[in-house]
Design an enzyme around this catalytic site. Structure first.
Site, PDB file in Angstrom:
ATOM      1  N   ASP A   1      44.998  41.532  45.239  1.00 22.33           N
ATOM      2  CA  ASP A   1      44.548  40.309  45.881  1.00 22.33           C
ATOM      3  C   ASP A   1      44.028  39.408  44.759  1.00 22.33           C
ATOM      4  OD1 ASP A   1      43.571  38.584  47.986  1.00 22.33           O
ATOM      5  OD2 ASP A   1      41.576  39.370  47.538  1.00 22.33           O
ATOM      6  N   LEU A   2      43.844  38.130  45.033  1.00 22.04           N
ATOM      7  CA  LEU A   2      43.352  37.212  43.998  1.00 22.04           C
ATOM      8  C   LEU A   2      41.878  36.861  44.202  1.00 22.04           C
ATOM      9  CD1 LEU A   2      43.935  35.391  41.522  1.00 22.04           C
ATOM     10  CD2 LEU A   2      44.596  33.593  43.135  1.00 22.04           C
TER      11      LEU A   2
END
Length: 215
Positions: A8-9
């Protein structure tokens, strides 16, 4: 044994809360649903914006689409850069690449902004695939993003070789729906209670601990 790791970012690689929350606050003001308490808007970091606007503000789909448009008025020129790389992320990515892992980004954030952030922090080079949602609002569901990343990696038939890393329960649930395990990081925007209830494969407290997990 895992061969590929999807990250995920927001809240996992970068501490992006300030830019997201301030842009959400701007959008809520524009649609007549002001929220003076910025900290209450932490729930917007990570999940798809359109759905979160509907749930948080109690608005319909059309109003939520307008809220997203207002959000981008501020986020595009300013908010995307109100962001920082978590300490230890670059070293972790270097360590994982040195061990032979294939790395990817699987984010509900529009891919356009994902690329801007990765380029801004000069970490795009570490990733074999980068997948986000579309600006039109398509492919915002985490499982859909993961599926596209698996397709680009050529590992659709080898899901047991891929693991997700994220900071919110929707990362765990999205990964699980796509047939993957998920390692949760507790330094992001998900609460420990939220992560524990989601039952990820493991909860780690730092990028260093994450690197050790994949030793």
């Amino acid at each position: 044994m895992y061969h590929a790791i999807l990250f995920d970012l927001d809240g996992t690689l970068t501490d992006s809360g300030e830019g997201i929350m301030k842009s959400v606050q701007y959008a809520l003001e524009k649609i007549g649903k002001p929220e003076p308490d910025l900290d209450k808007l932490r729930v917007f970091v990570g999940p798809p914006l359109h759905k979160e606007f509907m749930e948080y503000a109690g608005i319909d789909e059309e109003t939520a689409r307008q809220a997203v448009a207002y959000y981008r008025e501020r986020y595009t020129p300013v908010g995307v850069y109100e962001n920082s790389l978590y300490d230890g992320i670059r070293e972790m990515l270097e360590g994982l690449k040195a061990r032979g892992y294939r790395l990817g980004v699987a984010s509900s954030k529009p891919e356009h902004f994902v690329l801007i952030v990765l380029d801004h922090f000069r970490i795009r080079e570490y990733f074999d695939v980068i997948v986000g949602s579309e600006l039109s609002g398509a492919r915002t569901n985490k499982a859909e993003v993961v599926e596209e990343a698996l397709k680009q990696l050529g590992l659709e038939d080898h899901r047991e070789q891929v693991v997700m890393v994220g900071d919110k329960e929707h990362d765990v649930f999205g990964a699980r729906k796509a047939g993957l395990e998920c390692v949760s990081v507790s330094y992001g925007y998900g609460t420990m209670e939220e992560l524990t209830n989601a039952q990820p494969l493991k909860i780690v407290g730092s990028p260093e601990e994450l690197l050790d997990f994949f030793a």
